[in-house]
Write a protein that holds these residues in place. Sequence first.
Motif, short mmCIF file in Angstrom:
data_model
loop_
_atom_site.label_atom_id
_atom_site.label_comp_id
_atom_site.label_asym_id
_atom_site.label_seq_id
_atom_site.Cartn_x
_atom_site.Cartn_y
_atom_site.Cartn_z
N ALA A 48 1.00 -1.15 -0.17
CA ALA A 48 0.00 -0.20 0.04
C ALA A 48 0.71 1.27 -0.03
O ALA A 48 0.61 2.21 -0.79
CB ALA A 48 -0.84 0.21 1.15
N ALA A 49 1.83 1.31 0.81
CA ALA A 49 2.46 2.34 0.69
C ALA A 49 3.45 2.59 -0.60
O ALA A 49 3.57 3.75 -0.96
CB ALA A 49 3.87 2.19 1.90
N VAL A 50 4.04 1.40 -1.21
CA VAL A 50 4.57 1.61 -2.45
C VAL A 50 3.69 2.30 -3.51
O VAL A 50 3.85 3.16 -4.23
CB VAL A 50 5.36 0.30 -2.88
N ARG A 51 2.38 1.67 -3.50
CA ARG A 51 1.51 2.22 -4.52
C ARG A 51 1.46 3.61 -4.08
O ARG A 51 1.34 4.57 -5.23
CB ARG A 51 0.12 1.52 -4.42
N THR A 52 1.01 4.03 -2.95
CA THR A 52 0.65 5.39 -2.70
C THR A 52 1.90 6.37 -3.27
O THR A 52 1.74 7.39 -3.60
CB THR A 52 0.53 5.64 -1.16
N THR A 53 3.09 5.96 -2.70
CA THR A 53 4.18 6.71 -3.10
C THR A 53 4.40 6.78 -4.58
O THR A 53 4.71 7.90 -5.01
CB THR A 53 5.58 5.93 -2.47
N LEU A 54 4.31 5.77 -5.11
CA LEU A 54 4.61 5.73 -6.84
C LEU A 54 3.22 6.49 -7.49
O LEU A 54 3.60 7.44 -8.30
CB LEU A 54 4.65 4.58 -7.29
N GLU A 55 2.21 6.67 -6.84
CA GLU A 55 1.29 7.48 -7.53
C GLU A 55 1.54 8.94 -7.05
O GLU A 55 1.32 9.77 -7.99
CB GLU A 55 -0.15 6.95 -6.85
N ALA A 56 2.11 9.12 -5.89
CA ALA A 56 2.48 10.71 -5.65
C ALA A 56 3.47 11.09 -6.54
O ALA A 56 3.51 12.25 -7.06
CB ALA A 56 2.88 10.90 -4.27
N ILE A 57 4.58 10.50 -7.03
CA ILE A 57 5.65 10.64 -7.69
C ILE A 57 5.18 10.88 -9.09
O ILE A 57 5.50 11.88 -9.79
CB ILE A 57 6.76 9.58 -7.83
N VAL A 58 4.27 9.89 -9.68
CA VAL A 58 3.60 10.15 -11.01
C VAL A 58 2.80 11.53 -11.02
O VAL A 58 3.04 12.33 -12.03
CB VAL A 58 2.71 9.03 -11.45
N ASP A 59 2.21 11.85 -9.99
CA ASP A 59 1.28 13.18 -9.94
C ASP A 59 2.28 14.49 -10.19
O ASP A 59 2.15 15.42 -10.72
CB ASP A 59 0.49 13.18 -8.72
N GLY A 60 3.52 14.14 -9.19
CA GLY A 60 4.30 15.24 -9.25
C GLY A 60 5.24 15.32 -10.36
O GLY A 60 5.58 16.77 -10.50
N SER A 61 5.69 14.38 -10.90
CA SER A 61 6.52 14.62 -12.16
C SER A 61 6.09 14.23 -13.47
O SER A 61 6.79 14.18 -14.52
CB SER A 61 7.90 13.82 -11.75
N GLY A 62 4.91 14.04 -13.46
CA GLY A 62 4.07 13.61 -15.02
C GLY A 62 4.55 12.31 -15.38
O GLY A 62 4.38 11.97 -16.50
N GLY A 63 4.94 11.28 -14.70
CA GLY A 63 5.09 10.11 -15.11
C GLY A 63 6.08 9.33 -14.43
O GLY A 63 6.87 9.79 -13.39
N LEU A 64 6.47 7.97 -14.92
CA LEU A 64 7.40 7.29 -14.39
C LEU A 64 8.26 6.37 -15.33
O LEU A 64 7.58 5.80 -16.18
CB LEU A 64 6.95 6.13 -13.42
N ASP A 65 9.50 7.01 -15.78
CA ASP A 65 10.22 6.38 -16.74
C ASP A 65 11.13 5.28 -16.25
O ASP A 65 11.51 4.17 -16.96
CB ASP A 65 10.91 7.47 -17.52
N VAL A 66 11.86 5.42 -15.19
CA VAL A 66 12.86 4.50 -14.72
C VAL A 66 12.73 4.04 -12.97
O VAL A 66 12.61 5.10 -12.46
CB VAL A 66 14.39 4.98 -14.64
N ILE A 67 12.81 2.70 -12.84
CA ILE A 67 12.86 2.63 -11.11
C ILE A 67 13.99 1.71 -10.93
O ILE A 67 14.09 0.56 -11.68
CB ILE A 67 11.49 2.05 -10.74
N PHE A 68 14.93 2.15 -9.96
CA PHE A 68 15.68 1.35 -9.33
C PHE A 68 15.22 0.67 -8.06
O PHE A 68 15.13 1.50 -7.06
CB PHE A 68 17.01 2.14 -9.04
N ASN A 69 15.17 -0.49 -8.25
CA ASN A 69 14.78 -1.14 -6.80
C ASN A 69 16.16 -1.59 -5.96
O ASN A 69 16.73 -2.94 -6.31
CB ASN A 69 14.02 -2.60 -7.10
N ASN A 70 16.72 -0.80 -5.38
CA ASN A 70 17.85 -0.92 -4.92
C ASN A 70 17.95 -0.97 -3.06
O ASN A 70 18.79 -1.60 -2.57
CB ASN A 70 18.54 0.47 -5.12
#
Length: 263
Positions: A70-92
């Motif tokens: 749930a936290a990952v989903r909320t975080t990624l949605e906030a990132i997408v809203d703030g920066s217009g999308g998601l191009d690259v994710i580093f699962n580090n």
Amino acid sequence: MTAGRLMGRSCVVTGAASGIGRAIAVRLAADGARVAVVDLDDEGAWRVAAQIIADGGEAEAYECNVSDRAAVRTTLEAIVDGSGGLDVIFNNAGIAEIRPFMEVEEEHWDRLMQVNGLGVLICMQEAGRIMIEQGRGGKMINTASIAGKEGYEIQPHYSATKFSVVALTQAGARAFATHGITVNAICPGIVVTELWDGLEEDFMRFGITERPGEGMERFSERILLGRTASPEDIAGPAAFLASTDSDYITGQSLMVDGGMVLQ
Ligand SMILES: NC(=O)c1ccc[n+]([C@@H]2O[C@H](COP(=O)([O-])OP(=O)(O)OC[C@H]3O[C@@H](n4cnc5c(N)ncnc54)[C@H](O)[C@@H]3O)[C@@H](O)[C@H]2O)c1
């Protein structure tokens, strides 16, 4: 010439408050990316974001546990809203422990697998959902390890988690290819980060070494290039995998270990 090669790309780096993740976040921002610094450690994440901004880059920080869907989903949605999308994710994001083979119990296995295995799976799935919806492809890069290629007797459970990262990388490459999403992994060797402070304590607790630093020295004896890595040694290959220069590579686990595991 690499400056600006990630211009305008929205990149997420988990475990970016420290060590390898921090160096990757700083490098991606220097190459022009908008970087989301994601970590359990909120203060540390903000420190890294502030450093990037002070250096003229674009960054935001997000507190998030990668094992909490749930936290990952909320975080990624906030990132997408703030920066217009998601191009690259580093699962580090990851944790490690030294523990002799016969001393590993269920709780030790579960603790590491929860973050290093399940955390990577959850982040790949949640990022994948967004990238598929966007319909413009994407890149996932997972941090595995030399321990994802060789099992070490003093890290059996950690090695298992990192083999699982390599497995998820291959499975994800096959699952997402038709959507134009590539999935690769980086396998660092011995990198001087805060993670080693805890490992040195473990070495001594189990009587494997006698003083801080001895564990890293012993592990490093087989590095062909004759030195351990700095986090920045990992950031260059990471930036390559985040860029269009790596568009025809998928399902691969790239050794960045100074020559420890030869494939
Ligand atoms: N340092 C090495 O020698 C080495 C070698 C091979 C692979 N690795 C891998 O590289 C990755 C980064 O390691 P590092 O050396 O930079 O370690 P580090 O301890 O310096 O940084 C790890 C970061 O991950 C964060 N983190 C831990 N659990 C988290 C969770 N559940 N959710 C979100 N964030 C979390 C921590 O707060 C920390 O900021 C790990 O996956 C590690 O297994 C490290």
